[in-house]
Design a protein around this motif. Sequence first.
Motif, PDB file in Angstrom:
ATOM      1  N   MET A   1      -4.437  14.873   1.912  1.00 54.44           N
ATOM      2  CA  MET A   1      -3.239  14.395   1.254  1.00 54.44           C
ATOM      3  C   MET A   1      -3.645  13.240   0.331  1.00 54.44           C
ATOM      4  O   MET A   1      -4.349  12.334   0.746  1.00 54.44           O
ATOM      5  CB  MET A   1      -2.240  13.899   2.309  1.00 54.44           C
ATOM      6  N   PRO A   2      -3.198  13.280  -0.906  1.00 55.93           N
ATOM      7  CA  PRO A   2      -3.543  12.212  -1.849  1.00 55.93           C
ATOM      8  C   PRO A   2      -2.987  10.855  -1.394  1.00 55.93           C
ATOM      9  O   PRO A   2      -1.953  10.776  -0.729  1.00 55.93           O
ATOM     10  CB  PRO A   2      -2.872  12.638  -3.146  1.00 55.93           C
ATOM     11  N   VAL A   3      -3.694   9.814  -1.781  1.00 55.44           N
ATOM     12  CA  VAL A   3      -3.312   8.457  -1.382  1.00 55.44           C
ATOM     13  C   VAL A   3      -1.930   8.100  -1.922  1.00 55.44           C
ATOM     14  O   VAL A   3      -1.127   7.477  -1.222  1.00 55.44           O
ATOM     15  CB  VAL A   3      -4.374   7.436  -1.853  1.00 55.44           C
ATOM     16  N   ARG A   4      -1.637   8.500  -3.144  1.00 49.27           N
ATOM     17  CA  ARG A   4      -0.315   8.177  -3.725  1.00 49.27           C
ATOM     18  C   ARG A   4       0.820   8.784  -2.924  1.00 49.27           C
ATOM     19  O   ARG A   4       1.851   8.156  -2.722  1.00 49.27           O
ATOM     20  CB  ARG A   4      -0.233   8.664  -5.169  1.00 49.27           C
TER      21      ARG A   4
ATOM     22  N   GLY B   1       4.783   6.683   3.326  1.00 46.55           N
ATOM     23  CA  GLY B   1       4.687   5.497   4.177  1.00 46.55           C
ATOM     24  C   GLY B   1       5.715   4.435   3.837  1.00 46.55           C
ATOM     25  O   GLY B   1       6.223   3.742   4.717  1.00 46.55           O
ATOM     26  N   THR B   2       6.045   4.307   2.563  1.00 46.33           N
ATOM     27  CA  THR B   2       7.065   3.346   2.150  1.00 46.33           C
ATOM     28  C   THR B   2       8.407   3.675   2.786  1.00 46.33           C
ATOM     29  O   THR B   2       9.091   2.793   3.314  1.00 46.33           O
ATOM     30  CB  THR B   2       7.191   3.333   0.616  1.00 46.33           C
ATOM     31  N   PHE B   3       8.771   4.945   2.773  1.00 44.56           N
ATOM     32  CA  PHE B   3      10.038   5.345   3.385  1.00 44.56           C
ATOM     33  C   PHE B   3      10.002   5.229   4.908  1.00 44.56           C
ATOM     34  O   PHE B   3      11.006   4.880   5.527  1.00 44.56           O
ATOM     35  CB  PHE B   3      10.425   6.763   2.955  1.00 44.56           C
TER      36      PHE B   3
ATOM     37  N   ILE C   1       0.717   1.400   7.779  1.00 50.78           N
ATOM     38  CA  ILE C   1      -0.049   0.880   6.642  1.00 50.78           C
ATOM     39  C   ILE C   1      -1.499   1.335   6.718  1.00 50.78           C
ATOM     40  O   ILE C   1      -2.106   1.697   5.705  1.00 50.78           O
ATOM     41  CB  ILE C   1       0.068  -0.654   6.571  1.00 50.78           C
ATOM     42  N   ARG C   2      -2.072   1.339   7.908  1.00 52.02           N
ATOM     43  CA  ARG C   2      -3.450   1.813   8.072  1.00 52.02           C
ATOM     44  C   ARG C   2      -3.541   3.290   7.669  1.00 52.02           C
ATOM     45  O   ARG C   2      -4.492   3.705   7.025  1.00 52.02           O
ATOM     46  CB  ARG C   2      -3.900   1.625   9.517  1.00 52.02           C
ATOM     47  N   TRP C   3      -2.536   4.085   8.047  1.00 50.37           N
ATOM     48  CA  TRP C   3      -2.520   5.494   7.657  1.00 50.37           C
ATOM     49  C   TRP C   3      -2.372   5.627   6.146  1.00 50.37           C
ATOM     50  O   TRP C   3      -3.038   6.468   5.526  1.00 50.37           O
ATOM     51  CB  TRP C   3      -1.364   6.218   8.363  1.00 50.37           C
ATOM     52  N   MET C   4      -1.525   4.789   5.553  1.00 52.12           N
ATOM     53  CA  MET C   4      -1.317   4.851   4.103  1.00 52.12           C
ATOM     54  C   MET C   4      -2.589   4.530   3.336  1.00 52.12           C
ATOM     55  O   MET C   4      -2.858   5.121   2.288  1.00 52.12           O
ATOM     56  CB  MET C   4      -0.220   3.859   3.689  1.00 52.12           C
ATOM     57  N   GLU C   5      -3.377   3.605   3.822  1.00 52.37           N
ATOM     58  CA  GLU C   5      -4.570   3.155   3.119  1.00 52.37           C
ATOM     59  C   GLU C   5      -5.819   3.934   3.493  1.00 52.37           C
ATOM     60  O   GLU C   5      -6.898   3.627   3.008  1.00 52.37           O
ATOM     61  CB  GLU C   5      -4.817   1.665   3.415  1.00 52.37           C
ATOM     62  N   GLY C   6      -5.673   4.947   4.332  1.00 53.24           N
ATOM     63  CA  GLY C   6      -6.822   5.733   4.776  1.00 53.24           C
ATOM     64  C   GLY C   6      -7.514   6.417   3.620  1.00 53.24           C
ATOM     65  O   GLY C   6      -6.965   6.567   2.530  1.00 53.24           O
ATOM     66  N   PRO C   7      -8.756   6.869   3.863  1.00 55.38           N
ATOM     67  CA  PRO C   7      -9.507   7.532   2.785  1.00 55.38           C
ATOM     68  C   PRO C   7      -8.897   8.872   2.419  1.00 55.38           C
ATOM     69  O   PRO C   7      -8.343   9.569   3.269  1.00 55.38           O
ATOM     70  CB  PRO C   7     -10.896   7.716   3.389  1.00 55.38           C
TER      71      PRO C   7
END
Length: 72
Positions: free
Chosen positions: A1-4, A10-12, A60-66
Amino acid sequence: MPVRLRKFIGTFIILALVVLYALVATTVATYQLAESAWYVHLLYFLFTGLLWVVPAMFVIRWMEGPAKKKPL
């Protein structure tokens, strides 16, 4: 899944987490701490005000994952 996309989702998730957490914490305080002393309210809201950070850290950790690389 792309980071964007992860950041968008994750924001929602974080917004929903904060709203639901605030409603639950306030409801519990209203029904359980109505006749308590002021310092009990202070400690409760200090504790619950910081506690929402724990699940938010995981999101947040999931959102910033590779980003996963696409196979060639």
